[in-house]
Design an enzyme around this catalytic site. Sequence first.
Site, PDB file in Angstrom:
ATOM      1  N   GLN A 173       1.188  -1.171   0.119  1.00 49.66           N
ATOM      2  CA  GLN A 173       0.028  -0.174  -0.062  1.00 49.66           C
ATOM      3  C   GLN A 173       0.506   1.433  -0.153  1.00 49.66           C
ATOM      4  O   GLN A 173       0.040   2.274   0.183  1.00 49.66           O
ATOM      5  CB  GLN A 173      -0.805  -0.088   1.530  1.00 49.66           C
ATOM      6  CG  GLN A 173      -2.086  -1.311   1.065  1.00 49.66           C
ATOM      7  CD  GLN A 173      -3.266  -1.137   2.137  1.00 49.66           C
ATOM      8  OE1 GLN A 173      -2.775  -1.583   3.166  1.00 49.66           O
ATOM      9  NE2 GLN A 173      -4.119  -0.306   2.410  1.00 49.66           N
TER      10      GLN A 173
ATOM     11  N   HIS B  40       0.302  -9.091   5.029  1.00 51.50           N
ATOM     12  CA  HIS B  40      -0.518  -8.546   4.476  1.00 51.50           C
ATOM     13  C   HIS B  40      -0.464  -8.639   3.428  1.00 51.50           C
ATOM     14  O   HIS B  40      -0.522  -7.337   2.773  1.00 51.50           O
ATOM     15  CB  HIS B  40       0.114  -6.927   4.918  1.00 51.50           C
ATOM     16  CG  HIS B  40      -0.853  -6.034   5.642  1.00 51.50           C
ATOM     17  ND1 HIS B  40      -1.152  -5.498   7.126  1.00 51.50           N
ATOM     18  CD2 HIS B  40      -2.168  -5.930   4.404  1.00 51.50           C
ATOM     19  CE1 HIS B  40      -1.877  -4.766   6.671  1.00 51.50           C
ATOM     20  NE2 HIS B  40      -2.732  -4.886   5.657  1.00 51.50           N
TER      21      HIS B  40
ATOM     22  N   GLU C 191      -4.775 -10.075   9.207  1.00 51.52           N
ATOM     23  CA  GLU C 191      -6.405 -10.256   8.890  1.00 51.52           C
ATOM     24  C   GLU C 191      -6.120 -11.330   7.831  1.00 51.52           C
ATOM     25  O   GLU C 191      -6.783 -11.293   7.042  1.00 51.52           O
ATOM     26  CB  GLU C 191      -6.801  -8.809   8.114  1.00 51.52           C
ATOM     27  CG  GLU C 191      -7.775  -7.790   9.690  1.00 51.52           C
ATOM     28  CD  GLU C 191      -7.522  -6.295   8.516  1.00 51.52           C
ATOM     29  OE1 GLU C 191      -7.696  -6.077   7.389  1.00 51.52           O
ATOM     30  OE2 GLU C 191      -8.068  -5.485   9.443  1.00 51.52           O
TER      31      GLU C 191
ATOM     32  N   GLU D 220      -5.060  -1.821  14.522  1.00 48.41           N
ATOM     33  CA  GLU D 220      -5.608  -0.753  13.868  1.00 48.41           C
ATOM     34  C   GLU D 220      -6.867   0.084  13.377  1.00 48.41           C
ATOM     35  O   GLU D 220      -7.775  -0.753  14.503  1.00 48.41           O
ATOM     36  CB  GLU D 220      -5.478  -1.275  12.261  1.00 48.41           C
ATOM     37  CG  GLU D 220      -4.209  -1.619  11.238  1.00 48.41           C
ATOM     38  CD  GLU D 220      -4.878  -3.159   9.986  1.00 48.41           C
ATOM     39  OE1 GLU D 220      -5.996  -2.445   9.320  1.00 48.41           O
ATOM     40  OE2 GLU D 220      -4.209  -3.451   9.721  1.00 48.41           O
TER      41      GLU D 220
ATOM     42  N   GLU E 217      -5.694   1.987  -1.219  1.00 52.12           N
ATOM     43  CA  GLU E 217      -6.555   1.347  -0.459  1.00 52.12           C
ATOM     44  C   GLU E 217      -6.864   0.129  -0.962  1.00 52.12           C
ATOM     45  O   GLU E 217      -8.121   0.045  -1.341  1.00 52.12           O
ATOM     46  CB  GLU E 217      -7.917   2.203   0.278  1.00 52.12           C
ATOM     47  CG  GLU E 217      -6.736   3.247   1.485  1.00 52.12           C
ATOM     48  CD  GLU E 217      -7.022   2.211   2.698  1.00 52.12           C
ATOM     49  OE1 GLU E 217      -7.173   0.657   2.281  1.00 52.12           O
ATOM     50  OE2 GLU E 217      -5.905   2.512   3.577  1.00 52.12           O
TER      51      GLU E 217
ATOM     52  N   PHE F 117      -7.350   7.095   3.973  1.00 49.98           N
ATOM     53  CA  PHE F 117      -7.623   7.030   5.721  1.00 49.98           C
ATOM     54  C   PHE F 117      -6.316   7.253   6.178  1.00 49.98           C
ATOM     55  O   PHE F 117      -6.027   7.404   7.479  1.00 49.98           O
ATOM     56  CB  PHE F 117      -7.311   5.314   6.084  1.00 49.98           C
ATOM     57  CG  PHE F 117      -8.672   4.364   5.557  1.00 49.98           C
ATOM     58  CD1 PHE F 117      -8.967   5.039   7.236  1.00 49.98           C
ATOM     59  CD2 PHE F 117      -8.818   4.319   4.658  1.00 49.98           C
ATOM     60  CE1 PHE F 117     -10.421   4.038   7.091  1.00 49.98           C
ATOM     61  CE2 PHE F 117     -10.004   3.160   4.709  1.00 49.98           C
ATOM     62  CZ  PHE F 117     -10.852   3.021   5.845  1.00 49.98           C
TER      63      PHE F 117
END
Length: 592
Positions: free
Chosen positions: A132, A235, A281, A494, A552, A561
């Site tokens: 990202q 990630h 996640e 987060e 994102e 964000f």
Amino acid sequence: MLVPTASGPSGSTTAISVPESSSIPVITASLPITSTISPFPASTQLTNAFFPPPGSVPRDFSPAGLERLWDVVGPVQPPPFTTTRVPQTPIVLPSAPPALYPSWFSPAPKDLLPNLKFPKGFKFGVATAAYQVEGAVKNEGKGPTMWDWNSRQPGGVVDNTTGDIVDLQYFLYKEDVARVAALGVNAHSLSISWARIFPFGTADSPVNQAGLKHYSDSIDYHIKSGVEPVVTLFHWDTPLALQAYYGGFTSPQIVDDFVNYAKTVFKAYNGKVKTWITFNEPQIFCSLVGIYPFNASLPVGVNSSTAPYQCSYNLLKAHAGAVKAFREMKIQGEIAFKSDDFVGIQWRKNATDDAEAVERHAAFRIGAFADPIYTTGDWPQIMKDTLPPSYLPRFTAQEKKDLLGSANFFAIDAYRTQWVAAADDGIAACTSNTSHPLWPECHVVVEFDSNAGWAAGPSGDPLTDWLQATPNFLRGSLKELQKRWPTKKMYVSEFGFVEAFEELRTELFRIKEDVTRTNYFLSYLGEILLAIHEDKTPVAGIFAWAMLDNAEWSSGLSAKFGIQHVNYTTLERTYKRSALSLSEFFKTHLSF
């Protein structure tokens, strides 16, 4: 970050073709299929994604072999410069923004719960992820990832942007670290790109020494600047080679390759990194492997319905293997993975089915990974009662033993908490019918109350239509997590918000307004303070998403964000109001 969208831009007719120089055969996936585990809608477009059939790509670890892997992605935009920029320090913060409200209505950040402090050693951090923010996707020997590929598929990213350059943090990390250090930030949750360390991903392929050195230099600079590096190994950016060789996380071959990668990184940075995350996640990640465009890359024998569960099974074994290696190598520090989502609140108080819906939500969204690691060593019983072994592989006795206890803390990406309800036709009608649109989870998340339809909280940008600001539910949510998966330490790994329609505003206005995000952060931080002091919840750190605007996922550069604005023409960073408010809160609520 938490959620990529699964739908493409309305009306897009973009076509993607494999470069002429590529000799790799392709398969196509038309009408995208949404995995039943996924919380995201499928694209309604007729689109085609191209990927070589897994197993058809030879394992050629030469430079030519690496270039053939990049042919699957296509042309890459080179960065405007390829040297690490050294910032002028110290960074001088701009003047504080004027108050928006009278003090009796909205106290200044320093005046919020002024008698409460975060405990000594508390990590007050910001967060990023390699794909990202780094850019430089093909520089210094890096291999391609599945997100480099996804960004070039029709509808893969809503604004058709890529991570090729994005924030170019690969060469601007010193500036970014110095800028957050000036805010009073004392930790940065970052991720390492597997494909930078092993461009071909596999245990028998060569290590990219340039990648190891880059992250070593970055970690050293963080420490020198007083910003602790908290490192995530994965990630979401699966090396494309592993997807092409055997189907990535849908194959058990991923376990040994991931453990080898983890051991390499542990050894390289032992003593410098004290807090490690294996996977970010996993529920979200595994839900994506069966939907468009990633369903174009599934191997023979795996379909869109079973792929998320094969992924979950293999990922958990990879986590357990990495933690076992971590402990056998006597690596200093702590290790766990990052959960996402929330347990949920029963929508209708007297509805038995809604109470069961909460349990199903908790099981499928968090318990799928938390139960095996923190409480039982096995899948939640709800999942085993619903899914046959042909969908959900069962753990062996040894696998259960390896999983249980393979974490030192509980990390949660706690963006929001919402209500959970049963479908209109009830839980039983859903669980008994594999064709039911809500099977196998058999619940729905509701954003408004059952009394008069009041929203759970303010909503963010439509690109993040899952996100509401719900600080009033945060303490209860943290207590529920601690009750179900008890640990001596928790991290809010987060949390963050997107201003509505920020992308459509003028650059100056989007930087200087930033009101909803500021209110989100300050209200959440106050509730976390109260959770620590009044509820005795063992929160030891928080990480604001995100350090700066970034790519994102499927929302591209359009969903912002960041607490810092990035001008994507000049790459200049500018603090937003939320950054300065966080800074004031940090500096007045930390214990030294």
